[in-house]
Design a protein around this motif. Structure first.
Motif, short mmCIF file in Angstrom:
data_model
loop_
_atom_site.label_atom_id
_atom_site.label_comp_id
_atom_site.label_asym_id
_atom_site.label_seq_id
_atom_site.Cartn_x
_atom_site.Cartn_y
_atom_site.Cartn_z
N TYR A 1 4.90 12.96 -11.97
CA TYR A 1 5.15 10.56 -12.32
C TYR A 1 5.73 10.00 -13.34
CZ TYR A 1 0.53 12.92 -9.96
OH TYR A 1 -0.27 13.90 -9.27
N VAL A 2 6.29 9.45 -12.29
CA VAL A 2 7.66 7.94 -12.78
C VAL A 2 6.74 6.32 -12.72
CG1 VAL A 2 8.81 9.78 -12.27
CG2 VAL A 2 8.72 8.03 -10.98
N GLY A 3 7.57 5.92 -13.78
CA GLY A 3 8.01 4.54 -13.47
C GLY A 3 8.54 3.97 -12.37
N LEU A 4 8.81 3.21 -11.72
CA LEU A 4 9.68 2.95 -10.54
C LEU A 4 9.70 0.81 -10.85
CD1 LEU A 4 8.86 4.65 -7.94
CD2 LEU A 4 10.76 4.93 -8.79
N PRO A 5 10.67 0.56 -10.62
CA PRO A 5 10.68 -0.57 -10.41
C PRO A 5 9.30 -1.57 -10.03
CG PRO A 5 12.91 -0.08 -9.43
CD PRO A 5 11.89 0.97 -9.66
N ALA A 6 8.84 -2.46 -10.18
CA ALA A 6 7.61 -3.42 -10.27
C ALA A 6 7.26 -2.71 -8.36
CB ALA A 6 7.93 -5.12 -10.51
N GLY A 7 6.08 -3.16 -7.51
CA GLY A 7 5.95 -2.87 -6.43
C GLY A 7 6.32 -1.50 -5.48
N GLY B 1 0.90 -0.78 0.08
CA GLY B 1 0.30 -0.18 -0.25
C GLY B 1 0.76 0.98 -0.26
N LEU B 2 0.00 2.41 -0.23
CA LEU B 2 0.88 3.50 -0.52
C LEU B 2 0.95 3.81 0.65
CD1 LEU B 2 1.74 6.31 -2.18
CD2 LEU B 2 -0.17 7.05 -2.07
N ARG B 3 0.41 3.84 2.34
CA ARG B 3 0.71 4.54 3.16
C ARG B 3 1.75 3.65 3.65
NH1 ARG B 3 -1.78 7.12 7.26
NH2 ARG B 3 -1.53 6.97 9.12
N GLU B 4 1.79 2.67 3.76
CA GLU B 4 2.65 1.91 4.28
C GLU B 4 4.17 2.47 3.81
OE1 GLU B 4 0.93 -1.74 3.88
OE2 GLU B 4 0.50 0.12 2.44
N ASP C 1 1.59 6.96 -9.56
CA ASP C 1 -0.42 6.81 -10.28
C ASP C 1 -0.95 8.13 -9.54
OD1 ASP C 1 -2.84 6.38 -10.43
OD2 ASP C 1 -2.87 4.68 -10.29
N THR C 2 -1.16 8.72 -10.90
CA THR C 2 -1.55 10.76 -10.30
C THR C 2 -3.18 10.05 -9.44
OG1 THR C 2 -3.22 10.09 -12.84
CG2 THR C 2 -1.09 11.45 -12.70
N ASP C 3 -3.54 8.55 -9.59
CA ASP C 3 -4.94 8.80 -9.09
C ASP C 3 -3.81 8.43 -6.96
OD1 ASP C 3 -6.91 8.45 -10.71
OD2 ASP C 3 -6.61 6.55 -11.16
N HIS C 4 -2.79 8.41 -6.49
CA HIS C 4 -2.27 9.10 -5.89
C HIS C 4 -1.64 9.63 -4.92
CE1 HIS C 4 -0.39 4.22 -6.15
NE2 HIS C 4 -2.01 4.26 -5.91
N VAL D 1 -1.10 12.07 3.52
CA VAL D 1 -0.06 10.77 4.85
C VAL D 1 1.41 12.02 4.59
CG1 VAL D 1 1.73 8.98 4.58
CG2 VAL D 1 -0.58 8.13 4.04
N TYR D 2 1.79 12.62 4.23
CA TYR D 2 2.52 14.24 4.12
C TYR D 2 2.36 14.59 5.35
CZ TYR D 2 6.91 16.71 1.87
OH TYR D 2 7.68 17.18 1.60
N ASP D 3 0.87 15.28 5.21
CA ASP D 3 0.51 15.93 5.98
C ASP D 3 0.97 15.91 7.30
OD1 ASP D 3 0.66 17.72 4.05
OD2 ASP D 3 -1.66 18.01 4.13
N GLU D 4 0.14 14.52 7.51
CA GLU D 4 0.12 13.67 8.96
C GLU D 4 1.81 13.44 9.93
OE1 GLU D 4 -0.79 8.97 10.28
OE2 GLU D 4 -2.35 9.50 8.89
N TYR D 5 2.10 13.40 8.59
CA TYR D 5 3.83 13.17 9.41
C TYR D 5 5.22 14.20 9.31
CZ TYR D 5 8.48 11.31 8.81
OH TYR D 5 9.87 10.36 8.75
N PHE D 6 3.91 15.30 8.72
CA PHE D 6 5.40 16.12 9.41
C PHE D 6 4.17 17.21 10.34
CE2 PHE D 6 7.47 15.47 4.82
CZ PHE D 6 8.70 15.74 5.69
N THR D 7 2.98 17.02 10.42
CA THR D 7 2.28 18.34 11.12
C THR D 7 3.24 18.14 12.10
OG1 THR D 7 0.46 16.90 10.76
CG2 THR D 7 0.39 17.85 12.73
N ASP D 8 3.97 17.80 13.45
CA ASP D 8 4.57 17.94 14.39
C ASP D 8 6.49 18.10 14.49
OD1 ASP D 8 2.30 19.13 15.81
OD2 ASP D 8 2.38 16.59 16.59
#
Length: 138
Positions: free
Chosen positions: A120-126, A56-59, A91-94, A101-108
Protein backbone atom coordinates in the motif's frame (compact mmCIF):
# COMPACT_ATOMS: atom_id res chain seq x y z
CA UNK A 1 28.17 -14.13 -24.01
CA UNK A 2 27.80 -12.14 -27.21
CA UNK A 3 27.33 -8.38 -27.21
CA UNK A 4 23.72 -8.70 -28.39
CA UNK A 5 22.83 -11.16 -25.61
CA UNK A 6 24.25 -8.78 -22.99
CA UNK A 7 22.88 -5.57 -24.52
CA UNK A 8 20.49 -3.64 -22.32
CA UNK A 9 17.65 -2.12 -24.32
CA UNK A 10 14.76 0.15 -23.40
CA UNK A 11 11.26 -1.08 -24.19
CA UNK A 12 8.57 1.50 -24.93
CA UNK A 13 5.30 0.57 -26.67
CA UNK A 14 3.85 3.13 -29.09
CA UNK A 15 0.80 3.40 -26.80
CA UNK A 16 2.90 4.84 -23.97
CA UNK A 17 3.97 8.43 -23.32
CA UNK A 18 7.53 9.40 -22.50
CA UNK A 19 8.14 8.74 -18.79
CA UNK A 20 8.04 11.83 -16.57
CA UNK A 21 11.63 11.23 -15.40
CA UNK A 22 14.73 9.42 -16.66
CA UNK A 23 13.53 5.81 -16.66
CA UNK A 24 12.28 3.26 -19.17
CA UNK A 25 8.85 1.63 -19.29
CA UNK A 26 10.73 -1.63 -19.60
CA UNK A 27 14.30 -2.85 -19.87
CA UNK A 28 15.43 -6.06 -21.48
CA UNK A 29 18.86 -7.58 -20.90
CA UNK A 30 19.40 -11.04 -22.30
CA UNK A 31 16.38 -13.13 -21.34
CA UNK A 32 15.29 -10.83 -18.49
CA UNK A 33 12.60 -8.19 -18.98
CA UNK A 34 11.73 -5.81 -16.17
CA UNK A 35 8.55 -3.80 -16.65
CA UNK A 36 8.47 -0.54 -14.70
CA UNK A 37 5.42 0.31 -12.64
CA UNK A 38 2.49 0.98 -14.93
CA UNK A 39 -0.70 2.82 -14.02
CA UNK A 40 -4.18 3.14 -15.49
CA UNK A 41 -3.40 5.77 -18.11
CA UNK A 42 -5.17 5.34 -21.42
CA UNK A 43 -3.17 5.14 -24.67
CA UNK A 44 -0.99 8.15 -25.46
CA UNK A 45 -2.55 11.00 -27.43
CA UNK A 46 -0.09 13.43 -29.03
CA UNK A 47 -0.10 16.82 -27.35
CA UNK A 48 -2.17 15.68 -24.37
CA UNK A 49 -0.96 14.68 -20.90
CA UNK A 50 -1.61 11.10 -19.79
CA UNK A 51 -4.86 10.67 -17.87
CA UNK A 52 -6.43 7.78 -15.94
CA UNK A 53 -9.08 5.82 -17.83
CA UNK A 54 -11.60 6.39 -15.08
CA UNK A 55 -12.04 7.06 -11.42
CA UNK A 56 -12.84 3.45 -10.44
CA UNK A 57 -10.51 0.66 -9.37
CA UNK A 58 -11.86 -1.85 -11.90
CA UNK A 59 -11.21 0.25 -15.01
CA UNK A 60 -7.84 1.44 -13.74
CA UNK A 61 -6.78 -2.11 -12.87
CA UNK A 62 -7.77 -3.51 -16.27
CA UNK A 63 -5.97 -0.66 -18.08
CA UNK A 64 -2.91 -1.06 -15.86
CA UNK A 65 -2.74 -4.78 -16.64
CA UNK A 66 -3.07 -4.01 -20.36
CA UNK A 67 -0.29 -1.42 -20.07
CA UNK A 68 1.99 -4.01 -18.43
CA UNK A 69 1.02 -6.49 -21.17
CA UNK A 70 1.97 -3.92 -23.84
CA UNK A 71 5.46 -3.55 -22.39
CA UNK A 72 5.82 -7.33 -22.07
CA UNK A 73 4.80 -7.81 -25.71
CA UNK A 74 7.05 -5.01 -26.96
CA UNK A 75 9.92 -6.73 -25.14
CA UNK A 76 9.16 -10.12 -26.71
CA UNK A 77 7.37 -11.62 -23.71
CA UNK A 78 3.85 -12.36 -22.49
CA UNK A 79 2.12 -12.82 -19.16
CA UNK A 80 3.12 -16.47 -19.40
CA UNK A 81 6.76 -15.35 -19.03
CA UNK A 82 6.09 -13.21 -15.94
CA UNK A 83 7.59 -14.73 -12.80
CA UNK A 84 6.94 -11.82 -10.40
CA UNK A 85 4.26 -9.15 -10.22
CA UNK A 86 4.21 -6.34 -7.69
CA UNK A 87 0.96 -4.51 -7.03
CA UNK A 88 0.77 -1.12 -5.36
CA UNK A 89 -2.65 -0.09 -4.06
CA UNK A 90 -3.56 3.23 -2.45
CA UNK A 91 -6.24 1.84 -0.14
CA UNK A 92 -6.36 -1.39 1.89
CA UNK A 93 -10.12 -1.46 1.32
CA UNK A 94 -9.44 -2.10 -2.39
CA UNK A 95 -7.69 -5.45 -1.83
CA UNK A 96 -10.72 -7.74 -2.28
CA UNK A 97 -12.06 -5.86 -5.30
CA UNK A 98 -8.59 -5.79 -6.86
CA UNK A 99 -8.17 -9.55 -6.36
CA UNK A 100 -11.52 -10.23 -8.05
CA UNK A 101 -10.54 -8.15 -11.12
CA UNK A 102 -7.01 -9.65 -11.16
CA UNK A 103 -8.34 -13.22 -10.99
CA UNK A 104 -10.86 -12.51 -13.77
CA UNK A 105 -8.14 -10.98 -15.98
CA UNK A 106 -5.79 -13.96 -15.63
CA UNK A 107 -8.35 -16.78 -15.81
CA UNK A 108 -7.49 -17.74 -19.41
CA UNK A 109 -4.16 -15.92 -19.82
CA UNK A 110 -1.65 -18.04 -17.90
CA UNK A 111 -1.13 -21.67 -16.99
CA UNK A 112 1.01 -20.86 -13.94
CA UNK A 113 0.38 -17.51 -12.25
CA UNK A 114 3.35 -15.31 -11.40
CA UNK A 115 4.36 -14.80 -7.79
CA UNK A 116 2.82 -11.60 -6.45
CA UNK A 117 3.37 -9.05 -3.72
CA UNK A 118 0.86 -6.34 -2.81
CA UNK A 119 1.80 -3.21 -0.90
CA UNK A 120 0.00 0.00 0.00
CA UNK A 121 1.42 3.32 -1.17
CA UNK A 122 0.63 6.88 -2.08
CA UNK A 123 0.25 7.55 -5.81
CA UNK A 124 -0.37 10.80 -7.72
CA UNK A 125 -3.90 12.18 -7.42
CA UNK A 126 -6.53 10.12 -9.23
CA UNK A 127 -4.42 6.95 -9.49
CA UNK A 128 -5.48 3.91 -7.45
CA UNK A 129 -3.16 1.12 -8.62
CA UNK A 130 0.32 0.58 -10.05
CA UNK A 131 1.76 -2.75 -11.23
CA UNK A 132 5.22 -3.85 -12.31
CA UNK A 133 6.43 -7.23 -13.54
CA UNK A 134 9.56 -9.28 -14.04
CA UNK A 135 9.63 -11.72 -16.95
CA UNK A 136 12.14 -14.38 -17.92
CA UNK A 137 12.10 -15.38 -21.57
CA UNK A 138 13.12 -18.79 -22.91
Amino acid sequence: MTDTAAAKTAVTPATHTTPPARFSHGVRKGNILQVAGQVGFGPAVAGRPPTPVGPGLREQTLQTLENVASVLEEGGASWEDAVMVRVYLTDTDHFAEFNAVYDEYFTDRVTVPAARTTVYVGLPAGLLVEIDALAVLD
